[in-house]
Motif scaffolding. Structure first.
Motif, PDB file in Angstrom:
ATOM      1  N   GLY A 482      -1.978  -4.058 -12.723  1.00 53.41           N
ATOM      2  CA  GLY A 482      -2.517  -4.529 -11.465  1.00 53.41           C
ATOM      3  C   GLY A 482      -2.871  -3.280 -10.385  1.00 53.41           C
ATOM      4  O   GLY A 482      -2.310  -2.452 -10.413  1.00 53.41           O
ATOM      5  N   ASP A 483      -3.986  -3.459  -9.805  1.00 51.52           N
ATOM      6  CA  ASP A 483      -4.547  -2.441  -8.841  1.00 51.52           C
ATOM      7  C   ASP A 483      -3.669  -2.110  -7.660  1.00 51.52           C
ATOM      8  O   ASP A 483      -3.489  -1.104  -6.932  1.00 51.52           O
ATOM      9  CB  ASP A 483      -5.738  -2.582  -8.621  1.00 51.52           C
ATOM     10  CG  ASP A 483      -6.957  -2.460  -9.761  1.00 51.52           C
ATOM     11  OD1 ASP A 483      -6.778  -1.680 -10.850  1.00 51.52           O
ATOM     12  OD2 ASP A 483      -7.880  -3.024  -9.553  1.00 51.52           O
ATOM     13  N   GLU A 484      -2.825  -3.231  -7.317  1.00 53.54           N
ATOM     14  CA  GLU A 484      -2.030  -3.217  -6.173  1.00 53.54           C
ATOM     15  C   GLU A 484      -0.716  -2.686  -6.400  1.00 53.54           C
ATOM     16  O   GLU A 484      -0.071  -2.443  -5.184  1.00 53.54           O
ATOM     17  CB  GLU A 484      -1.851  -4.742  -5.736  1.00 53.54           C
ATOM     18  CG  GLU A 484      -0.856  -5.584  -6.468  1.00 53.54           C
ATOM     19  CD  GLU A 484      -1.493  -6.234  -7.754  1.00 53.54           C
ATOM     20  OE1 GLU A 484      -0.733  -7.138  -8.323  1.00 53.54           O
ATOM     21  OE2 GLU A 484      -2.767  -5.716  -8.202  1.00 53.54           O
ATOM     22  N   ILE A 485      -0.362  -2.127  -7.651  1.00 55.36           N
ATOM     23  CA  ILE A 485       1.014  -1.482  -8.162  1.00 55.36           C
ATOM     24  C   ILE A 485       0.970  -0.013  -7.720  1.00 55.36           C
ATOM     25  O   ILE A 485       0.140   0.544  -8.266  1.00 55.36           O
ATOM     26  CB  ILE A 485       1.487  -1.975  -9.197  1.00 55.36           C
ATOM     27  CG1 ILE A 485       1.458  -3.843  -9.364  1.00 55.36           C
ATOM     28  CG2 ILE A 485       2.827  -1.421  -9.593  1.00 55.36           C
ATOM     29  CD1 ILE A 485       2.446  -4.363  -8.441  1.00 55.36           C
ATOM     30  N   VAL A 486       2.092   0.346  -7.019  1.00 57.24           N
ATOM     31  CA  VAL A 486       2.450   1.884  -6.885  1.00 57.24           C
ATOM     32  C   VAL A 486       3.825   1.936  -7.282  1.00 57.24           C
ATOM     33  O   VAL A 486       4.703   1.028  -6.937  1.00 57.24           O
ATOM     34  CB  VAL A 486       1.710   2.550  -5.449  1.00 57.24           C
ATOM     35  CG1 VAL A 486       0.397   2.398  -5.396  1.00 57.24           C
ATOM     36  CG2 VAL A 486       2.639   1.703  -4.506  1.00 57.24           C
ATOM     37  N   ASP A 487       4.031   3.303  -7.659  1.00 59.31           N
ATOM     38  CA  ASP A 487       5.157   3.630  -8.212  1.00 59.31           C
ATOM     39  C   ASP A 487       6.225   3.511  -6.831  1.00 59.31           C
ATOM     40  O   ASP A 487       5.728   4.277  -5.712  1.00 59.31           O
ATOM     41  CB  ASP A 487       5.414   4.993  -8.947  1.00 59.31           C
ATOM     42  CG  ASP A 487       4.858   4.738 -10.299  1.00 59.31           C
ATOM     43  OD1 ASP A 487       5.124   3.515 -10.673  1.00 59.31           O
ATOM     44  OD2 ASP A 487       4.376   5.948 -10.929  1.00 59.31           O
ATOM     45  N   PRO A 488       7.396   3.205  -6.827  1.00 60.28           N
ATOM     46  CA  PRO A 488       8.286   3.239  -5.771  1.00 60.28           C
ATOM     47  C   PRO A 488       8.523   4.624  -5.155  1.00 60.28           C
ATOM     48  O   PRO A 488       8.553   5.830  -6.134  1.00 60.28           O
ATOM     49  CB  PRO A 488       9.674   3.036  -6.126  1.00 60.28           C
ATOM     50  CG  PRO A 488       9.403   2.092  -7.391  1.00 60.28           C
ATOM     51  CD  PRO A 488       7.932   2.561  -8.093  1.00 60.28           C
ATOM     52  N   GLY A 489       8.536   4.804  -3.821  1.00 64.69           N
ATOM     53  CA  GLY A 489       8.346   6.205  -3.300  1.00 64.69           C
ATOM     54  C   GLY A 489       7.076   6.837  -3.089  1.00 64.69           C
ATOM     55  O   GLY A 489       7.182   7.986  -2.491  1.00 64.69           O
ATOM     56  N   GLY A 490       6.031   6.343  -3.758  1.00 60.99           N
ATOM     57  CA  GLY A 490       4.819   7.046  -3.599  1.00 60.99           C
ATOM     58  C   GLY A 490       4.121   6.436  -2.258  1.00 60.99           C
ATOM     59  O   GLY A 490       4.476   5.671  -1.548  1.00 60.99           O
ATOM     60  N   ALA A 491       2.738   6.957  -1.986  1.00 60.86           N
ATOM     61  CA  ALA A 491       2.160   6.735  -0.897  1.00 60.86           C
ATOM     62  C   ALA A 491       1.666   5.112  -1.170  1.00 60.86           C
ATOM     63  O   ALA A 491       0.857   4.896  -2.550  1.00 60.86           O
ATOM     64  CB  ALA A 491       1.090   7.561  -0.634  1.00 60.86           C
ATOM     65  N   ALA A 492       1.543   4.309  -0.389  1.00 57.33           N
ATOM     66  CA  ALA A 492       1.030   2.826  -0.693  1.00 57.33           C
ATOM     67  C   ALA A 492       0.083   2.627   0.341  1.00 57.33           C
ATOM     68  O   ALA A 492       0.128   2.597   1.608  1.00 57.33           O
ATOM     69  CB  ALA A 492       2.134   1.851  -0.634  1.00 57.33           C
ATOM     70  N   ALA A 493      -1.379   2.544  -0.004  1.00 53.76           N
ATOM     71  CA  ALA A 493      -2.221   2.078   0.656  1.00 53.76           C
ATOM     72  C   ALA A 493      -2.107   0.581   1.394  1.00 53.76           C
ATOM     73  O   ALA A 493      -1.614  -0.309   0.810  1.00 53.76           O
ATOM     74  CB  ALA A 493      -3.726   2.194   0.005  1.00 53.76           C
ATOM     75  N   GLY A 495      -2.523  -3.036   1.416  1.00 57.19           N
ATOM     76  CA  GLY A 495      -2.705  -4.352   0.609  1.00 57.19           C
ATOM     77  C   GLY A 495      -2.075  -3.860  -0.842  1.00 57.19           C
ATOM     78  O   GLY A 495      -2.101  -4.634  -1.690  1.00 57.19           O
ATOM     79  N   GLN A 496      -1.438  -2.544  -0.998  1.00 58.08           N
ATOM     80  CA  GLN A 496      -0.574  -2.210  -2.126  1.00 58.08           C
ATOM     81  C   GLN A 496       0.705  -2.564  -1.992  1.00 58.08           C
ATOM     82  O   GLN A 496       1.324  -2.767  -0.883  1.00 58.08           O
ATOM     83  CB  GLN A 496      -1.072  -0.850  -2.370  1.00 58.08           C
ATOM     84  CG  GLN A 496      -2.261  -0.582  -3.069  1.00 58.08           C
ATOM     85  CD  GLN A 496      -2.378   1.000  -3.558  1.00 58.08           C
ATOM     86  OE1 GLN A 496      -2.065   2.090  -2.947  1.00 58.08           O
ATOM     87  NE2 GLN A 496      -2.963   1.142  -4.736  1.00 58.08           N
ATOM     88  N   ILE A 497       1.337  -2.535  -2.850  1.00 60.33           N
ATOM     89  CA  ILE A 497       2.803  -2.922  -2.981  1.00 60.33           C
ATOM     90  C   ILE A 497       3.691  -2.051  -3.834  1.00 60.33           C
ATOM     91  O   ILE A 497       3.011  -1.477  -5.182  1.00 60.33           O
ATOM     92  CB  ILE A 497       3.278  -4.378  -3.697  1.00 60.33           C
ATOM     93  CG1 ILE A 497       2.732  -4.897  -4.844  1.00 60.33           C
ATOM     94  CG2 ILE A 497       2.562  -5.291  -2.356  1.00 60.33           C
ATOM     95  CD1 ILE A 497       2.982  -6.241  -5.364  1.00 60.33           C
ATOM     96  N   TYR A 498       4.777  -1.817  -3.671  1.00 58.52           N
ATOM     97  CA  TYR A 498       5.634  -1.077  -4.610  1.00 58.52           C
ATOM     98  C   TYR A 498       6.012  -1.846  -5.852  1.00 58.52           C
ATOM     99  O   TYR A 498       6.310  -3.079  -5.779  1.00 58.52           O
ATOM    100  CB  TYR A 498       6.903  -0.397  -3.909  1.00 58.52           C
ATOM    101  CG  TYR A 498       6.415   0.580  -2.879  1.00 58.52           C
ATOM    102  CD1 TYR A 498       6.019   1.836  -3.167  1.00 58.52           C
ATOM    103  CD2 TYR A 498       6.913   0.322  -1.402  1.00 58.52           C
ATOM    104  CE1 TYR A 498       5.599   2.916  -2.405  1.00 58.52           C
ATOM    105  CE2 TYR A 498       6.411   1.317  -0.698  1.00 58.52           C
ATOM    106  CZ  TYR A 498       6.005   2.679  -1.064  1.00 58.52           C
ATOM    107  OH  TYR A 498       5.463   3.268  -0.227  1.00 58.52           O
ATOM    108  N   ASP A 499       6.107  -1.035  -7.073  1.00 59.17           N
ATOM    109  CA  ASP A 499       6.593  -1.704  -8.450  1.00 59.17           C
ATOM    110  C   ASP A 499       7.969  -1.927  -8.267  1.00 59.17           C
ATOM    111  O   ASP A 499       8.660  -1.266  -8.706  1.00 59.17           O
ATOM    112  CB  ASP A 499       5.994  -0.992  -9.341  1.00 59.17           C
ATOM    113  CG  ASP A 499       6.181  -1.849 -10.829  1.00 59.17           C
ATOM    114  OD1 ASP A 499       6.844  -2.651 -10.816  1.00 59.17           O
ATOM    115  OD2 ASP A 499       5.892  -0.902 -11.912  1.00 59.17           O
ATOM    116  N   ALA A 500       8.210  -3.463  -8.056  1.00 56.93           N
ATOM    117  CA  ALA A 500       9.605  -3.838  -8.179  1.00 56.93           C
ATOM    118  C   ALA A 500      10.093  -4.010  -9.407  1.00 56.93           C
ATOM    119  O   ALA A 500      11.243  -4.027 -10.116  1.00 56.93           O
ATOM    120  CB  ALA A 500      10.151  -4.858  -7.102  1.00 56.93           C
ATOM    121  N   ASN A 501       9.012  -4.554 -10.186  1.00 54.84           N
ATOM    122  CA  ASN A 501       9.620  -5.365 -11.691  1.00 54.84           C
ATOM    123  C   ASN A 501       9.782  -4.142 -12.783  1.00 54.84           C
ATOM    124  O   ASN A 501      10.679  -4.594 -13.360  1.00 54.84           O
ATOM    125  CB  ASN A 501       8.187  -5.778 -12.263  1.00 54.84           C
ATOM    126  CG  ASN A 501       7.778  -7.180 -11.276  1.00 54.84           C
ATOM    127  OD1 ASN A 501       8.831  -7.873 -10.822  1.00 54.84           O
ATOM    128  ND2 ASN A 501       6.737  -8.008 -11.417  1.00 54.84           N
TER     129      ASN A 501
END
Length: 700
Positions: A482-493, A495-501
Motif C-alpha cells: 500500500g502507498d499509504e503505509i510508512v515504517d514506524p518512526g518515519g515521517a508520515a504525510a 493520509g499515510q499511516i504507520y505500518d502496524a501489521n
C-alpha cells in the motif's frame, strides 16, 4: 447422494489441438465448496481420458464423492436404442459405439460409423447427416438433401432447453453428433475401468462414489457471458461457471435437480432450475438496501468459517524438509516421523523407595528377617543372590537383585542385631517397578508431527534416543502493501499511516514457532509486488501479506494471484475480517492475503493462517483450546457471520472491549483473548455462557 467434488468437462469431437490453449478444445474445471481451481486445457481425447481416470483415482483415494459432468447428450431420441441394439437401455448404445469406434488424436471413424448406422436403420437416408471428410461415405449425406429420419429429431430435454442442437448432425456449425459418439466411447471405457464405482445419471441409482451427469452450459449463458472478458476462452469460462454453481447448491436443491425420470433419453442437469443455478453461479441481482458496512457486493457469496477451515485442512500439505538433530538441540522442532524406544524404561525391575528388599509376600503380623551383607543402589548393581528368608538394604532406583521382588519402606522397619523387623502384610511386588512398566523397548513413544517439549526430551533421553529426525523450521515471510503505509518512526504525510501489521505479524509468527522473515513493504505497484514475490519464492515457504486482498482497483495481491491462475478469493462470513485471498505464487509459494486492518489481520491470522501454517510446517492441524465462562456484557448478534470480540477475564467473567470498531487497535493490546459468537443470531445477556479463547491457546 451428495458430492464433495464437482468436475465439469467441455467436450470436443475434433482432432488434437496442440500444446497452446485454444477454443474448440476439451476444457475441464474442478470445484469444491463453491471454489474452483483454474480450468484445465486437455489437447485431445486421450489426454482427457487419462486425466479423468487420474481424477477418479485421486478422489477415491481421498474418500471424496465425485460428480463428473459432460456437455453432450447421454442418450438418443426415443426408439433409437432399441432399433440399434434390440434393447431400450441407453447404456447398451454406449457399449455398441465404444466397441466399433476407432479414435485417435489425429483421426477417428465417427463419420463412417454414422453411415453404417444409417444403412442399417434408415435406408442410408438417416438419422445422421453431414459428411465432413474429403471422401464419400456410403449412407451419410453431405447435406440434408434427401434426408429422412426414422426417429424424433430431438430429445424431450432438447425441446425444452434453449439453444440446443440435434444429436443427428455430425459436422458443421452447432454439430454435437461427433461429440456424442466420441464422448460416449470414452465414458464407456471409464465405466469398465472403474467397474462398480460409477453411476450414470439418470439411468442408474446414484449410490456409487462417482456420478456421470449431462450438463448444458448455456443454461447459464448470461453468467458465462458476463464472466468472459477480452482474451478469455469461453469454453474455459463456462466449465468454471457450471462447476462453481453446482458445488454451491444446497443439498436439497441439487437433489431436486437430480430427481428426474428419463430412462431412455437422459436429461440435462439443472434444466428447469435455471434461476437456482444462476443464483448459485453469482448472477447479478440488485441487492436490498442494508446499510451494513460488512455487507458483500451483489453476487458474492459468504464462505462460512468452518467451510473455509475445512478447505484449508483438505488442500494443504507439509512443505518443509528434514534434518537429524541431537535431542538436546531439538526443543520446539517438529518430528518428521514417529519415534520408538531403543530400550525399556525402567530397563530392569527396580525399587520405587528406600528400604529393604526380600522375596515376598509377607504375611500379616510381625516379621523379622536376617540381613544379607551389602546393599543395592541405583547404578550400583548388587553382585550376588539374596538367600530365601533374608533381606537386603536397597535404595530408590536400584535394580532388584536376584532373590528380591518386594520392598518394605525405611519408615516401616526397625534395624538391629543383624535383622530387619516390620509388620505385614505386604503383597508380592510392593514398592517396586516392573521392567518396561513405563515404556517397553520398541514402543512408539512420540508420533510424527509432534512439536517437541522439554518433557519430550526427557522421555527420549530416558529410552536411549540420542538423535531425532525433525522437520526444518517453516520460514514465513511478512509483506505489507500500500502507498499509504510508512515504517514506524518515519515521517508520515497526511493520509499515510504507520505500518502496524508487519511488526505484529512477525512477532506472532515467532510465538507460533515459525521463522519470521521480514519482506518489507511495497507500494501499490503490480510490477514491484510481482518482483518481491518472485524473490520471496527463493527465501521462504509461505507469505503473509496485509492489504490488497479484496477486489478494489488497488488490491494488487488478489489481482496478481488471479493472473497466476491460482487464487481462491473468499469473502469469509467473519467479523472482523472478511476478505482473505489464498493462492500459490509460481505454483510453489502459498500466499495468505490478509485484510489491511490490523484487528482483522490479527483475527484472520489466528483463525486461518496459524492452523494452515501448522500444516505446512508438518505439525498437523492445531485447534485452540477454549473455556466456557459467564459473559460480563450484553449483545444482540445478527445471524450470518461468526464474530470474534476482543475480550479478557475479570473475576471469572468475560468482558469485551468498549468498541467493536475494527480500527480500534488499542483493543488488541487491552485484550487477553477472543470471545467467539457462532454463525447464527444470538442475544447475549450478562451471565450467559460464552466461549473464550485465551491468546495463549493460540501460542501467543
Amino acid at each position: 447422494m451428495m458430492f464433495d467434488t464437482f468436475a465439469m468437462v467441455d467436450w470436443s469431437g475434433g482432432n488434437d489441438t496442440g500444446p497452446e490453449e485454444r477454443k474448440d478444445a476439451i476444457w475441464a474445471c474442478i470445484a469444491r465448496g463453491g471454489i474452483a481451481e483454474p480450468p484445465k486445457y486437455l489437447r485431445n481425447r486421450q489426454v482427457a481420458e487419462d486425466w479423468l481416470a487420474g481424477l477418479i483415482e485421486a478422489e477415491a483415494l481421498a474418500g471424496r464423492r465425485l460428480c463428473l459432468g459432460f456437455d453432450f447428450p447421454f442418450g438418443y431420441p426415443q426408439g433409437f436404442a432399441r432399433a440399434l441394439t434390440g434393447s431400450a437401455d441407453p447404456l447398451g448404445v454406449w457399449a455398441w459405439i465404444e466397441a466399433r469406434l476407432q479414435d485417435g488424436p489425429r483421426a477417428n471413424t465417427r463419420f463412417d460409423l454414422a453411415g453404417e448406422i444409417n444403412l442399417a436403420l434408415g435406408g442410408g437416408k438417416g438419422p445422421f447427416w453431414f459428411n465432413g471428410l474429403g471422401r464419400e461415405i456410403d449412407g451419410l449425406t453431405r447435406t440434408r438433401d434427401g434426408y429422412a429420419n426414422p426417429f424424433p429429431e430431438r430429445r424431450a430435454a432438447e425441446e425444452r432447453a434453449k439453444g440446443t442442437f440435434t444429436c443427428w448432425q455430425m459436422g458443421g456449425a452447432g454439430a454435437v453428433g461427433g461429440q456424442v459418439m466420441t464422448g460416449l466411447a470414452v465414458l464407456q471405457r471409464l465405466r469398465r475401468r472403474f467397474a462398480g464405482q460409477v453411476a450414470v445419471w439418470p439411468f442408474e441409482p446414484l449410490d456409487r462414489p462417482v456420478a456421470f451427469v449431462e450438463i448444458w452450459p448455456s443454461l447459464l449463458e448470461q453468467v458465462v457471458k458476463a464472466r468472459t472478458g477480452p482474451g478469455d476462452i469461453r469454453d474455459a469460462v463456462q466449465v468454471q461457471v457450471v462447476a462453481e454453481a453446482l458445488s454451491r447448491l444446497a443439498p436439497a436443491q441439487l437433489q431436486e435437480m437430480l430427481d428426474i425420470d428419463a430412462p431412455e433419453e437422459g436429461w440435462i442437469l439443472g434444466l428447469g432450475h435455471e434461476d437456482a443455478l444462476a443464483t448459485a453461479a453469482g448472477a447479478l441481482q440488485p441487492p436490498p438496501l442494508r446499510n451494513d458496512c460488512f455487507a458483500l457486493p451483489a453476487g458474492v457469496d459468504w464462505t462460512p468459517v468452518d467451510a473455509a477451515l475445512a478447505l484449508l485442512r483438505e488442500r494443504l500439505r507439509p512443505v518443509t524438509g528434514g534434518e537429524t538433530l541431537d535431542v538436546t538441540a531439538a526443543l520446539g522442532r517438529v518430528l518428521a516421523g514417529p519415534v520408538t524406544a531403543r530400550r525399556s524404561n525402567p530397563p530392569l525391575p527396580n525399587t520405587a523407595v528406600d528400604g529393604y528388599g526380600f522375596a515376598g509376600p509377607a504375611p500379616e503380623g510381625p516379621q523379622a528377617l536376617p540381613l544379607a551383607e551389602g546393599r543395592a543402589a541405583a547404578g550400583l548393581a548388587f553382585d550376588g543372590v539374596v538367600p530365601p528368608g533374608h533381606a537386603l538394604r536397597i535404595l530408590t532406583g536400584a535394580a532388584l537383585p536376584e532373590g528380591v521382588d518386594t520392598v518394605v519402606l525405611d519408615e516401616d522397619v526397625s534395624v538391629g542385631q543383624g535383622q530387619v523387623a516390620f509388620h505385614g502384610p505386604l503383597k508380592r511386588g510392593a514398592n517396586t517397578r516392573k521392567a518396561g512398566e513405563d515404556v517397553a523397548e520398541g514402543d512408539e513413544i512420540l508420533p510424527e508431527s509432534r512439536v517437541l517439549t522439554p518433557a519430550d526430551l526427557a522421555l527420549l533421553s530416558a529410552v536411549g534416543v540420542g538423535q531425532v529426525r525433525v522437520r526444518a523450521p517453516l520460514k514465513v515471510g511478512v509483506l505489507s502493501t500500500g502507498d499509504e503505509i510508512v515504517d514506524p518512526g518515519g515521517a508520515a504525510a497526511p493520509g499515510q499511516i504507520y505500518d502496524a501489521n508487519r511488526p505484529m505479524l512477525l512477532a506472532m509468527l515467532e510465538r507460533f514457532g515459525f521463522v519470521p522473515v521480514d519482506l518489507g513493504r511495497v507500494p501499490d505497484d503490480r510490477a514491484t509486488l510481482r518482483a518481491r514475490l518472485d524473490t520471496a519464492a527463493g527465501e521462504v515457504q509461505a507469505v503473509l501479506t496485509s492489504g490488497g486482498a479484496s477486489a478494489g482497483d488497488e488490491d494488487h495481491v488478489s489481482a496478481l494471484l488471479r493472473e497466476s491462475g491460482a487464487l481462491a478469493e473468499w469473502r469469509i462470513a467473519l467479523k472482523p475480517g472478511r476478505p482473505l485471498a489464498l493462492g500459490m505464487w509460481d505454483g510453489v509459494l502459498p500466499v495468505f492475503g490478509l485484510p489491511g486492518n490490523p484487528v482483522a489481520a490479527m483475527v484472520c491470522t489466528l483463525i486461518f493462517a496459524r492452523p494452515a501454517l501448522g500444516l505446512l510446517a508438518g505439525r498437523g492441524w492445531e485447534e485452540p483450546w477454549s473455556v466456557e465462562v459467564p459473559a460480563a456484557f450484553q449483545k444482540n448478534k445478527k445471524p450470518g457471520r461468526r464474530e470474534y470480540l476482543r475480550a479478557r477475564l475479570r473475576d471469572g467473567k468475560a468482558e469485551v472491549f468498549k468498541s467493536e470498531g475494527s480500527g480500534r487497535i488499542s483493543g488488541l493490546s487491552w485484550a487477553e483473548g477472543l470471545v467467539e459468537l457462532g454463525d447464527g443470531g444470538r442475544e447475549v445477556k450478562p451471565g450467559d455462557m460464552v466461549r473464550f479463547l485465551p491468546f495463549p491457546a493460540f501460542g501467543l
